[in-house]
Design an enzyme around this catalytic site. Structure first.
Site, PDB file in Angstrom:
ATOM      1  N   ASP A 124      -5.266  -1.772  -7.230  1.00 24.46           N
ATOM      2  CA  ASP A 124      -5.975  -1.261  -6.045  1.00 24.46           C
ATOM      3  C   ASP A 124      -5.191  -1.396  -4.747  1.00 24.46           C
ATOM      4  OD1 ASP A 124      -6.058  -3.997  -5.829  1.00 24.46           O
ATOM      5  OD2 ASP A 124      -8.147  -4.098  -5.208  1.00 24.46           O
ATOM      6  N   GLU A 125      -3.876  -1.612  -4.828  1.00 22.42           N
ATOM      7  CA  GLU A 125      -3.121  -1.868  -3.600  1.00 22.42           C
ATOM      8  C   GLU A 125      -1.695  -1.346  -3.722  1.00 22.42           C
ATOM      9  OE1 GLU A 125      -3.462  -5.720  -1.239  1.00 22.42           O
ATOM     10  OE2 GLU A 125      -1.520  -5.987  -2.215  1.00 22.42           O
TER      11      GLU A 125
END
Length: 387
Positions: A124-125
């Site tokens: 998610d990053e």
């Protein structure tokens, strides 16, 4: 990405928006019953029919929580039983990693189409170097950030928060300033008013132990850390870490955005809802063990790697950890081979105590095409030696 797992789940269950929701653990009988009753009509499930955190019994941990749940002090990696005391009314959903990986690939593909220099930092990053992106510097990067947010939201329904700065260290901090769906720009002149008032724990790389040691010296904020001489920090925290703390407090970070990196190892592990014993629960442990080996093998094949160091990890009921590994002659991504040598490792650890966690790891990785090329060259050499 903003509360990524929870946000993906809310796409399936829009009726839960604005409510405290926690994501954690595997599928439970209550979840299967809802799917059996409603099929694909998940958005029609009445809120009252979802299982609540107050009824949970077990030792699972929370993977993530919606912002509504976080207001009660519930957070990632917290035990679900503890979270139930803080927010008993929270709705509980199981983890669905396949779905999260699908959306992860989608948002990263979108970013790459806009700014191709991207460092993948997990599901998610990401970090993005937009130095050479046409128009990327307009409004100090804000125009590009808005474009990314809009494109990602239009394609996936998800929101993200973006931090813009001259290096990865400050950009990471800035990405947390205006969640959800925020854009924060930190110029070098903003170090003192925006960064120095933050707690040292906000630095990516200052963990609980280091934070406690800093507090023992009266250092609670990044500004107080910056006020300490470099030599003092080195004397108290070591040559490498002390120098890094000083550079960090002054916003210095020369790490580049790395677009390609080779994984060191791949692993799978699971924490049991209740302790298992190697003798009394042999069949159940054997099933889980085999499943972990199959999952690791599938991960290796999907990502195109093979490994030759195979190991296991155990956590006992007293929280002590045991690990063993074994290096074999050839690289493999075969589940049966991984199971065979992981099983041999398992025979080398004490199994009298009950177990909380079991894990399987494959390390010493090489890309599978390199492994196949080496084998082909070896076979060619052997054939040539026959003549």
């Amino acid at each position: 990405m903003d509360a990524f797992y929870a946000s993906v789940e809310l796409l399936r269950y829009p009726q839960l928006k604005g409510l405290p929701v926690v994501i954690g653990g595997g599928r439970r009988s209550e979840d299967d019953a809802l799917v059996a009753r409603y099929g694909d009509r998940l958005d029609e499930i009445p809120v009252a029919e979802f299982p609540l955190l107050k009824d949970y019994v077990g030792r699972g941990v929370i993977t993530t929580a919606t912002y509504a749940a976080r207001q009660f002090g519930v957070g990632s990696a917290m035990g679900m039983m503890k979270a139930a005391r803080l927010c008993p009314q929270a709705i509980m959903l199981p983890v669905d990693f396949a779905q999260y990986r699908k959306f992860s690939r989608q948002f990263k593909d979108i970013i790459l189409s806009i700014a191709p220099r991207m460092e993948d930092r997990g599901v998610d990053e990401v970090y993005i170097d937009f130095t050479d992106v046409p128009g990327g510097q307009r409004e100090a990067g804000r125009v590009l950030a808005r474009l990314m947010q809009k494109t990602i939201h239009d394609a996936t329904g998800l929101t993200c928060s973006i931090g813009v700065a001259s290096n990865k260290l400050i950009a990471k901090m800035a990405s947390e300033f205006n969640k959800p769906n925020g854009i924060s720009i930190v110029h070098e002149s903003d170090l003192e008013p925006m960064i120095w008032p933050l707690a040292c724990r906000k630095i990516n790389g200052v963990g609980p132990k280091a934070d406690a040691r800093l507090k023992d010296h009266g250092i609670e904020t990044i500004g107080q850390l910056a006020a300490k001489p470099r030599d003092w920090l080195i004397a108290h925290f070591g040559k490498s870490y002390g120098a890094w703390l000083h550079d960090t407090a002054w916003g210095r970070d020369d790490r580049p955005v790395v677009t390609e990196s080779e994984p060191v190892s791949m692993s799978r592990e699971t924490t049991f809802d209740s302790d298992l014993h190697a003798v009394h629960d042999k069949a159940e442990l054997g099933r889980i063990f085999t499943e972990l080996c199959v999952q690791v093998a599938a991960d290796l094949k999907r990502k195109g790697y093979a490994g030759k160091t195979i190991g296991i990890k155990l956590r006992y009921d007293d929280f002590k950890i045991a690990t063993r590994d074994q290096t074999i002659d050839i690289h493999t991504q075969d589940a049966a081979t991984i199971r065979k040598y992981a099983g041999q490792c398992l025979k080398r650890v004490p199994l009298q105590k009950r177990l909380r966690l079991l894990g399987v790891r494959v390390g010493n990785l090489l890309p599978q095409d390199e492994v196949e090329q080496a084998l082909e060259e070896k076979r060619s050499g052997e054939s040539a030696s026959l003549f």
